[in-house]
Every structure is written in structure tokens, then in C-alpha cells.
Design a protein around this motif. Sequence first.
Motif, PDB file in Angstrom:
ATOM      1  N   HIS A 151      -3.933  12.812  -1.034  1.00 36.71           N
ATOM      2  CA  HIS A 151      -5.181  12.232  -0.141  1.00 36.71           C
ATOM      3  C   HIS A 151      -4.877  10.857   0.181  1.00 36.71           C
ATOM      4  CE1 HIS A 151      -7.145  16.112  -0.170  1.00 36.71           C
ATOM      5  NE2 HIS A 151      -7.305  16.067  -1.530  1.00 36.71           N
ATOM      6  N   ALA A 152      -4.768  10.115  -0.840  1.00 40.02           N
ATOM      7  CA  ALA A 152      -4.463   8.533  -0.435  1.00 40.02           C
ATOM      8  C   ALA A 152      -3.152   8.355   0.346  1.00 40.02           C
ATOM      9  CB  ALA A 152      -4.283   7.917  -1.769  1.00 40.02           C
ATOM     10  N   SER A 159      -4.391   9.289   3.860  1.00 41.27           N
ATOM     11  CA  SER A 159      -5.301   8.290   4.454  1.00 41.27           C
ATOM     12  C   SER A 159      -4.712   7.317   4.999  1.00 41.27           C
ATOM     13  CB  SER A 159      -6.285   7.900   3.442  1.00 41.27           C
ATOM     14  OG  SER A 159      -7.358   6.879   3.769  1.00 41.27           O
ATOM     15  N   GLN A 216       0.713  -1.257  -0.051  1.00 42.10           N
ATOM     16  CA  GLN A 216      -0.112   0.039  -0.066  1.00 42.10           C
ATOM     17  C   GLN A 216       0.854   1.336  -0.073  1.00 42.10           C
ATOM     18  OE1 GLN A 216      -2.665  -1.391   3.397  1.00 42.10           O
ATOM     19  NE2 GLN A 216      -4.175  -0.207   2.269  1.00 42.10           N
ATOM     20  N   ALA A 245       1.235   4.160  -2.791  1.00 41.95           N
ATOM     21  CA  ALA A 245       0.738   5.569  -2.527  1.00 41.95           C
ATOM     22  C   ALA A 245       1.764   6.427  -3.025  1.00 41.95           C
ATOM     23  CB  ALA A 245       0.540   5.805  -0.996  1.00 41.95           C
ATOM     24  N   THR A 286      -7.394  -1.518   1.215  1.00 45.67           N
ATOM     25  CA  THR A 286      -7.185  -0.391   0.559  1.00 45.67           C
ATOM     26  C   THR A 286      -8.346   0.536   0.542  1.00 45.67           C
ATOM     27  OG1 THR A 286      -5.993  -1.570  -1.034  1.00 45.67           O
ATOM     28  CG2 THR A 286      -6.575   0.459  -1.926  1.00 45.67           C
ATOM     29  N   GLY A 287      -7.859   2.040   0.674  1.00 38.13           N
ATOM     30  CA  GLY A 287      -8.888   3.015   0.791  1.00 38.13           C
ATOM     31  C   GLY A 287      -9.670   3.165   1.965  1.00 38.13           C
TER      32      GLY A 287
END
Length: 490
Positions: free
Chosen positions: A380-381, A384, A206, A210, A317-318
Motif C-alpha cells: 500500500h505504501a 501510494s 522514499q 518503500a 511521507t505517507g
Amino acid sequence: MTNPPNGPGSPSEGDDPLSEMLRRMFGGDGPDPEELRRALGGLGGAGGAGGGLPFDPSQLDPAMMGQMMQQFQAMMQSSPEDGPVNWTLARQSARQAAAGQDPTVGTFARREIDEALRLAELWLDGATDLEATGLLGKAWSRAEWVEATMDTWRRLTEPVAVSMSEAMSRAMKDQMPGQVPEEMQGMLGGLQPMLKNLGGTLFGLQLGQAVGALAQEVLSGTDPGFPVAGHQLAMVPVNIEEFGDGLQVPDDQIRIYLALREVARMRLFVHSPWLERDLYAAIEQYAAGVHIDMTRIEEAARSIDPSDPESMQEAFTGVSFIPEPTGPQKAALERLETTLALIEGWVDVVVTEAAAPLDAAHALRETINRRRATGGPAEHAFGSLVGLDLRPRRLREAATLWETIGAAKGREYRDGIWRHPDLQPTAEDLDDPSGYVSRRETRERESAGLDDELRKLLAGGFDGPHDQDGQDDQQDQGGDGGPADSGSGR
């Protein structure tokens, strides 16, 4: 049929193909071959009670399966240097995510970037008292930006990454037994070493994705607001070209304007080394206090389909697993936001003055400030994932502050504020820009008064408490304590 000779890739004598495949996959800690046969049979394999699709484990090529499993194990296992998080995989994942449409920077593009950075240095000499750094400019591909910045991302995210990876691993180990068919429960023993590292693997993937997504958006080495690539003047031509699409601004003006911003930031960080330390300290203070929401992670783990490896990645994810910051974390984030805003506000004011010869300077200023204030999808990802927002929310207030200070006291005074952290404006100054100078002068007078009193004390200029008491006693007895007064009392 003649068996192949024994060797590094060959089954040993007496091993059937399935036993050899399991030995390659798990070493000596794997599931029992007969148990696996029964499980496969129960799932509809050849000769099983369930009937169904024909499947004969003896037809599997152990060499091929062993090679596949070795690759899988390499992905799941961290190196000793990695620790709980698979940073090696994070780097590989970032490079892969950045690889699409990432041409090698050619000679012509490098020359354009070099000329833009050189011109930016000259123009900035007339807009700031901070001297040129003497650094050579570089033009990077996205992959080169990833390589140059990955160590910094590791430093910034490691406390969060370790906590997150360990939490993911625990949740997966707790949830997996209930989701695997009963016939295959015995196989979990051989998977335990992998499950232990699963969280580090998933987080590494992840984080890499990103960072790779950021690599497709960043325009320069300091574009995130601080020197993630160290003290290197660098720009990313392919991203600059995409940024300029639809702006209806000449390409050379875009390059020069972005080069001015890169050079201005780098002058600031090179001449104010405490600034970089303060930024990292605030980020590390925030990250050290992060705790993980195990409820959300357990919910994500329950949604995993063990028969679909991709579902593991999709489940995590997310989704943010970091609760709202509290206490010292909020203080660290507020300090970080204020510092980032002060940096970007100063850069905005200085570059606006230096970029006056560019016809499109005003339009580019608005576009860049809007981009920095709102952030892109990749930013933003990333935020987060690690719970860290690197946007300067109060950029316009900071720019107003620097303009006000410059108008009141001049460029030398304005740029001299970066000499020492004690001179830095605060959130109060962003609220009341016109009061910064008077508040600073008040603090300086108070500090000077304390210094004078300290020097006087060290020089013996103050009487001690006992001396003062002695004087009071003499006055009570009458007179000034001299010999004549003493004699009159006989």
C-alpha cells in the motif's frame, strides 16, 4: 599556537576556521563569513546582540565540518547516470530499510529452498502443459532481493519519479526563503545547487524505503505478480519463515506450496514472452500520463521546519501527490488489473491441482489469495507513492474462469490460451466465464471467413466492379452477351 601545515585537509594561509569551513562546504559559492557571523550573532551566538547560548564559530573544526558537508552534498547530488532522481540513494535506502533482521542465507536454508523448487517442478508437470523452464532455484536474503529487483523498480517508476522530484524541488525552492530567518537569507545562494536536487533526493529516499519495506514482505521473485527479478526462480527464506508464524502448518508444506506458485508463474512468463511485455507496456502507459498535484506538494513544503532536516522527509511521507487517474490512464490500469488477475487466477487453479498431496493446501490457498487480494502495508505504501496498485482485484473471478475453461475444453486448450495475446480473456469474460469458449469460436469463424475471402481476392476469384457493370449492360441489351445476340441486332 602553531598553525598546522597546509595540506588537503588544512586551512590555507590567511583563512580563519569559519572561512575554511564554508569553503569546504560550498566551494566558492557559499555565504560570506561575516554575514554568517552576523546571522549567528542575531540568533543568540557569541558576541551577538541577542545574547543567549555561547557559540563561537572560530572553535569549529573545519576538517570535521568539511567532511560532514561532503557527505551531505554526496547525498543531495545525483550522479550523471541518475538524472533528476537520486537512484543511487534509492538503492542505498532500500538496502538499509531491508537490513533489519536480515540474516545471510545459510547452506541448510538454501538446500531446503532448492529441494522445494525441484519438487514443485515435478508436481506441476502433472497439472499443466507448460514445460519446465530448466532454471536453477535460488534462496535470497532481503538485501539480495533488493539488488536483484532495483533496476525493475526504476524502470516502472521513472516517469512518475522524475515528475515528482522536479515538483518537490520547485516547491522547496519557492517555500524555503519565507521560512528561513531573515538574518540567514543570504546563505540561500550557496544552497541553490542542493535545493535543485532536493526533490530527487527526497523521492529517492522514499522509493528506497518503500522497496526496502517490500523486501521484508515478499516471499519470492515473482510475488508482486510479475518477474521483478527477471527470469530467476528465487525465494526469500526469512520472509517465508515469518509468513508461516501462527499458521499452524508444517514448514515444509509452506515451502512447497510457495515454490509451486513461484514455478508456475515463471513457466508462464518464460513460455509467453509477450505477457511480460504487455504488463510493462500497461504500467509505462499509465506512468507516462501521471501528473502531480502541486497544491498538495506546496502544502507539504510549507510544513517543513528548516531547522529540522527530518521534517523534510516527514512532510512528503505517507501523502499521495498523484490525483485520480483519468482517460488513457484508467484504460491502462484496467488492462493491468485484468492481466494480473488472469495470471494469479491461472496460478491458483494450476497450483491447487498440483498441491493436492499437501494436507494444508486448502488453508494455504485461502491465506495466499486473501493476502494477494488485500495487499500488505508495504504494498500500500508503494502504491501510494507512485500511484500504482499491483493487486489482482478480480482474482476469484479469474480462477473461476480458468476452472470453467478447463472443465469444458481440457487442460491443453486452457494452457494454450497463453500462446498468443489475441486469445486472452477480457473483463467481459471475467463477468461471464461460461461464454468465453463460444465467444472465441465466433471470433475464430469470423476471422477464418475473412481469411478465405482475402485468399480468393488475391487469387482473382472475384470480378472487379467494372466487370460486374459490363455484365449488367449486356443483360440490359438482351441475351447473355454472346455472339449470336450481337448479330441479331443488325
